[in-house]
Motif scaffolding. Structure first.
Motif, PDB file in Angstrom:
ATOM      1  N   ALA A   1       0.827  -1.209   0.000  1.00 23.58           N
ATOM      2  CA  ALA A   1       0.000   0.000   0.000  1.00 23.58           C
ATOM      3  C   ALA A   1       0.863   1.261   0.000  1.00 23.58           C
ATOM      4  N   GLU A   2       1.971   1.224   0.703  1.00 23.22           N
ATOM      5  CA  GLU A   2       2.856   2.393   0.754  1.00 23.22           C
ATOM      6  C   GLU A   2       3.432   2.704  -0.630  1.00 23.22           C
ATOM      7  N   SER A   3       3.781   1.674  -1.386  1.00 19.39           N
ATOM      8  CA  SER A   3       4.304   1.869  -2.734  1.00 19.39           C
ATOM      9  C   SER A   3       3.248   2.466  -3.653  1.00 19.39           C
TER      10      SER A   3
ATOM     11  N   VAL B   1       1.035   7.294  -6.491  1.00 24.61           N
ATOM     12  CA  VAL B   1      -0.041   8.272  -6.691  1.00 24.61           C
ATOM     13  C   VAL B   1       0.460   9.673  -6.337  1.00 24.61           C
ATOM     14  N   ALA B   2       1.200   9.787  -5.242  1.00 22.71           N
ATOM     15  CA  ALA B   2       1.743  11.087  -4.832  1.00 22.71           C
ATOM     16  C   ALA B   2       2.716  11.624  -5.878  1.00 22.71           C
ATOM     17  N   LEU B   3       3.516  10.740  -6.452  1.00 24.65           N
ATOM     18  CA  LEU B   3       4.447  11.159  -7.499  1.00 24.65           C
ATOM     19  C   LEU B   3       3.688  11.683  -8.709  1.00 24.65           C
ATOM     20  N   TYR B   4       2.655  10.969  -9.129  1.00 23.17           N
ATOM     21  CA  TYR B   4       1.838  11.421 -10.257  1.00 23.17           C
ATOM     22  C   TYR B   4       1.224  12.793  -9.970  1.00 23.17           C
ATOM     23  N   ARG B   5       0.683  12.944  -8.791  1.00 18.79           N
ATOM     24  CA  ARG B   5       0.034  14.220  -8.432  1.00 18.79           C
ATOM     25  C   ARG B   5       1.033  15.363  -8.295  1.00 18.79           C
ATOM     26  N   SER B   6       2.284  15.041  -8.000  1.00 16.47           N
ATOM     27  CA  SER B   6       3.292  16.094  -7.834  1.00 16.47           C
ATOM     28  C   SER B   6       3.861  16.583  -9.162  1.00 16.47           C
ATOM     29  N   ARG B   7       3.484  15.936 -10.247  1.00 16.56           N
ATOM     30  CA  ARG B   7       3.941  16.315 -11.588  1.00 16.56           C
ATOM     31  C   ARG B   7       2.750  16.830 -12.395  1.00 16.56           C
ATOM     32  N   PRO B   8       2.436  18.123 -12.295  1.00 18.47           N
ATOM     33  CA  PRO B   8       1.224  18.666 -12.921  1.00 18.47           C
ATOM     34  C   PRO B   8       1.067  18.382 -14.416  1.00 18.47           C
TER      35      PRO B   8
ATOM     36  N   ILE C   1      -0.264   9.838 -17.069  1.00 15.23           N
ATOM     37  CA  ILE C   1      -0.231   8.576 -16.331  1.00 15.23           C
ATOM     38  C   ILE C   1       0.783   7.638 -16.990  1.00 15.23           C
ATOM     39  N   LYS C   2       0.780   7.627 -18.299  1.00 12.15           N
ATOM     40  CA  LYS C   2       1.687   6.747 -19.035  1.00 12.15           C
ATOM     41  C   LYS C   2       3.148   7.056 -18.726  1.00 12.15           C
ATOM     42  N   SER C   3       3.516   8.344 -18.700  1.00 12.54           N
ATOM     43  CA  SER C   3       4.919   8.692 -18.458  1.00 12.54           C
ATOM     44  C   SER C   3       5.350   8.340 -17.039  1.00 12.54           C
ATOM     45  N   VAL C   4       4.493   8.574 -16.067  1.00 16.61           N
ATOM     46  CA  VAL C   4       4.827   8.246 -14.677  1.00 16.61           C
ATOM     47  C   VAL C   4       4.886   6.726 -14.504  1.00 16.61           C
ATOM     48  N   ALA C   5       3.943   6.025 -15.100  1.00 19.55           N
ATOM     49  CA  ALA C   5       3.936   4.564 -15.013  1.00 19.55           C
ATOM     50  C   ALA C   5       5.211   3.978 -15.616  1.00 19.55           C
ATOM     51  N   THR C   6       5.636   4.510 -16.741  1.00 27.47           N
ATOM     52  CA  THR C   6       6.873   4.056 -17.373  1.00 27.47           C
ATOM     53  C   THR C   6       8.058   4.300 -16.462  1.00 27.47           C
ATOM     54  N   ASP C   7       8.114   5.468 -15.848  1.00 27.67           N
ATOM     55  CA  ASP C   7       9.201   5.788 -14.909  1.00 27.67           C
ATOM     56  C   ASP C   7       9.234   4.809 -13.741  1.00 27.67           C
ATOM     57  N   LEU C   8       8.055   4.371 -13.299  1.00 27.09           N
ATOM     58  CA  LEU C   8       7.959   3.471 -12.147  1.00 27.09           C
ATOM     59  C   LEU C   8       8.062   1.996 -12.522  1.00 27.09           C
ATOM     60  N   GLY C   9       7.929   1.693 -13.793  1.00 26.54           N
ATOM     61  CA  GLY C   9       7.998   0.299 -14.225  1.00 26.54           C
ATOM     62  C   GLY C   9       6.718  -0.483 -14.012  1.00 26.54           C
ATOM     63  N   VAL C  10       5.588   0.221 -14.023  1.00 28.36           N
ATOM     64  CA  VAL C  10       4.284  -0.443 -13.916  1.00 28.36           C
ATOM     65  C   VAL C  10       3.471  -0.081 -15.155  1.00 28.36           C
TER      66      VAL C  10
ATOM     67  N   LEU D   1      -1.349   1.999 -12.638  1.00 29.89           N
ATOM     68  CA  LEU D   1      -1.266   3.305 -11.977  1.00 29.89           C
ATOM     69  C   LEU D   1      -2.625   3.992 -11.989  1.00 29.89           C
ATOM     70  N   ARG D   2      -3.349   3.896 -13.094  1.00 31.08           N
ATOM     71  CA  ARG D   2      -4.682   4.505 -13.188  1.00 31.08           C
ATOM     72  C   ARG D   2      -5.613   3.919 -12.119  1.00 31.08           C
ATOM     73  N   ASN D   3      -5.546   2.618 -11.910  1.00 29.77           N
ATOM     74  CA  ASN D   3      -6.372   1.978 -10.875  1.00 29.77           C
ATOM     75  C   ASN D   3      -5.999   2.466  -9.486  1.00 29.77           C
ATOM     76  N   TRP D   4      -4.702   2.647  -9.225  1.00 27.59           N
ATOM     77  CA  TRP D   4      -4.264   3.146  -7.926  1.00 27.59           C
ATOM     78  C   TRP D   4      -4.763   4.571  -7.705  1.00 27.59           C
ATOM     79  N   ILE D   5      -4.741   5.384  -8.746  1.00 31.09           N
ATOM     80  CA  ILE D   5      -5.222   6.763  -8.638  1.00 31.09           C
ATOM     81  C   ILE D   5      -6.716   6.772  -8.348  1.00 31.09           C
ATOM     82  N   ARG D   6      -7.462   5.938  -9.062  1.00 31.20           N
ATOM     83  CA  ARG D   6      -8.912   5.841  -8.823  1.00 31.20           C
ATOM     84  C   ARG D   6      -9.202   5.387  -7.398  1.00 31.20           C
TER      85      ARG D   6
END
Length: 70
Positions: free
Chosen positions: A8-10, A15-22, A26-35, A40-45
């Motif tokens: 859950a912490e991960s 989600v916090a990383l995505y929100r901190s990059r205005p 989602i695709k670019s952040v997911a690629t950076d994280l390797g998911v 990532l979209r499901n985690w945000i929802r």
């Protein structure tokens, strides 16, 4: 390929990383994280309190209890 477990912490950190990059997608952040972007979209929802198919916010706990009791 099986289902991967993410603590859950991960998920919250992602989600916090995505929100901190205005301007980030989602695709670019997911690629950076390797998911996958859908993961990532499901985690945000989930962090927003919505299910993947729901157009509005989910019911509050009290409302959910009322629905179960009825």
């Amino acid at each position: 390929m099986g289902i991967k477990y993410y603590p859950a912490e991960s998920k919250a950190d992602a989600v916090a990383l995505y929100r901190s990059r205005p301007g980030a997608t989602i695709k670019s952040v997911a690629t950076d994280l390797g998911v996958s972007p859908e993961t990532l979209r499901n985690w945000i929802r989930a962090a927003e309190g919505r299910s993947s198919g729901s157009p509005c916010a989910s019911a509050t706990a009290a409302t959910a209890v009322e629905l179960v009791v009825s």
